[in-house]
Design a protein around this motif. Structure first.
Motif, PDB file in Angstrom:
ATOM      1  N   TYR A  15      -9.655   4.270   3.288  1.00 30.82           N
ATOM      2  CA  TYR A  15      -8.560   4.509   4.221  1.00 30.82           C
ATOM      3  C   TYR A  15      -8.737   5.850   4.918  1.00 30.82           C
ATOM      4  O   TYR A  15      -8.536   5.963   6.124  1.00 30.82           O
ATOM      5  CB  TYR A  15      -7.228   4.453   3.476  1.00 30.82           C
TER       6      TYR A  15
ATOM      7  N   GLU B  74      -2.407  -3.545   2.487  1.00 28.26           N
ATOM      8  CA  GLU B  74      -2.849  -2.232   2.017  1.00 28.26           C
ATOM      9  C   GLU B  74      -4.227  -1.894   2.577  1.00 28.26           C
ATOM     10  O   GLU B  74      -4.493  -0.755   2.957  1.00 28.26           O
ATOM     11  CB  GLU B  74      -2.887  -2.177   0.488  1.00 28.26           C
ATOM     12  N   ASN B  75      -5.084  -2.907   2.655  1.00 26.17           N
ATOM     13  CA  ASN B  75      -6.469  -2.692   3.083  1.00 26.17           C
ATOM     14  C   ASN B  75      -6.761  -3.148   4.501  1.00 26.17           C
ATOM     15  O   ASN B  75      -7.649  -2.607   5.153  1.00 26.17           O
ATOM     16  CB  ASN B  75      -7.432  -3.404   2.127  1.00 26.17           C
TER      17      ASN B  75
ATOM     18  N   HIS C 187       5.601   6.553  -0.171  1.00 22.90           N
ATOM     19  CA  HIS C 187       5.010   6.076  -1.429  1.00 22.90           C
ATOM     20  C   HIS C 187       5.681   6.755  -2.620  1.00 22.90           C
ATOM     21  O   HIS C 187       5.906   7.966  -2.623  1.00 22.90           O
ATOM     22  CB  HIS C 187       3.514   6.389  -1.410  1.00 22.90           C
TER      23      HIS C 187
ATOM     24  N   GLY D  40       0.815  -1.204   0.000  1.00 15.81           N
ATOM     25  CA  GLY D  40       0.000   0.000   0.000  1.00 15.81           C
ATOM     26  C   GLY D  40       0.851   1.257   0.000  1.00 15.81           C
ATOM     27  O   GLY D  40       2.078   1.222  -0.047  1.00 15.81           O
TER      28      GLY D  40
ATOM     29  N   HIS E 175       3.113  -1.680  -4.890  1.00 10.08           N
ATOM     30  CA  HIS E 175       3.514  -0.337  -4.490  1.00 10.08           C
ATOM     31  C   HIS E 175       4.999  -0.378  -4.165  1.00 10.08           C
ATOM     32  O   HIS E 175       5.494  -1.393  -3.666  1.00 10.08           O
ATOM     33  CB  HIS E 175       2.786   0.117  -3.217  1.00 10.08           C
TER      34      HIS E 175
ATOM     35  N   THR F 196       0.741   0.190  -9.244  1.00  8.94           N
ATOM     36  CA  THR F 196      -0.239   1.208  -8.935  1.00  8.94           C
ATOM     37  C   THR F 196       0.225   2.555  -9.459  1.00  8.94           C
ATOM     38  O   THR F 196       1.429   2.823  -9.525  1.00  8.94           O
ATOM     39  CB  THR F 196      -0.487   1.317  -7.426  1.00  8.94           C
TER      40      THR F 196
END
Length: 263
Positions: free
Chosen positions: A175, A228-229, A61, A17, A53, A87
């Motif tokens: 998020y 990520e989630n 990021h 993520g 990612h 991504t």
């Protein structure tokens, strides 16, 4: 591109993520080596594709094509044929110019593109989609709500989105602001499944991730799972790793989709 065989869904893992850190989970893979090793473990546990990612030297990021190339090379050396989707997520850091720059200089096999992010620059949207079509980059449209769906349909009608750029992922929950997904959220989007022209995938924020994904798979959706989630297992405890959650999901899917037993 990521559809699996024998009526079993693709399980795409998103291990890193854009926002979480080691403070959120010590096993969150940040470095290229950690991402490579976790991808290998997830593949062994049942994942069939990677949503990638990457982070910069400060752990933030990144959409740097050079970092992406290094990560993809490492993963390819370990898993030569494993599908990799990068991504283009902005994550509050990047504009559409930067997203397009990443795509142009990386030319990945596949990329996820947020409809609402690209809509920030309507003048650049045709360039994003047309470049990907011409370069053979498989696009998956990220949809957060009905407005995103309507924008995608408008772009299709206008020719902004090219023929064959039909794959979508429905994101349930969020998020920021933090909102956990539920089966109710799935009910709200499942009516769109039959309207999609290509493959459709679901990911879900929060501790109900496994429940929601199993329900989505029963309706024919491919799945994206990962830290990520959500960093919790289906029992509510913090999961030891992405691979552990992939294995749990695979087992639950085998029970519900293959054996036909209740989840």
């Amino acid at each position: 591109m990521f559809a699996y065989t024998n009526s079993f869904p693709c399980i795409m893992v998103a291990p890193t993520g854009a926002r979480k850190s080691k403070a959120d989970h010590p096993q969150l893979p940040i470095t290229i080596e950690e991402i490579r090793d976790e991808t290998v473990a997830c593949a062994a546990a049942g994942a069939t594709a990677l949503h990638l990612h990457v982070r910069d030297s400060m752990g933030a990021h990144s959409l740097d094509p050079t970092i992406y190339r290094e990560a993809i090379e490492e993963i390819r050396n370990a898993l030569p044929s494993f599908p990799i989707q990068v991504t283009t997520e902005a994550a509050g850091r990047f504009d559409v110019d930067a997203q397009l720059h990443c795509l142009r200089h990386l030319r990945p096999e596949a990329a996820s593109v947020s409809v609402r992010e690209i809509a920030r620059r309507p003048d650049l949207a045709p360039r994003v989609y047309h470049f990907c079509a011409d370069a053979g980059v498989s696009i998956q449209h990220i949809l957060y709500d009905a407005t995103d769906w309507e924008q995608l349909e408008t772009w299709r009608a206008e020719g902004v989105v090219r023929a064959g750029q039909d794959d979508v992922i429905f994101v349930l929950g969020s998020y920021a602001p933090p909102k956990a997904a539920s089966r109710i959220d799935l009910n709200a989007v499942s009516a769109r499944f039959a309207q999609t022209r290509g493959g459709y995938m679901v990911c879900a924020f929060g501790a109900a991730e496994h429940e929601v994904l199993c329900a989505a798979a029963a309706q024919g959706a491919d799945l994206r799972i990962g830290f990520e989630n959500n960093i919790h297992g289906p029992d509510g405890d913090v999961a030891p790793s992405n691979a552990a959650n992939v294995a749990r999901l695979k087992a639950a899917l085998c029970a519900t989709l293959v054996e036909g037993t209740p989840s």
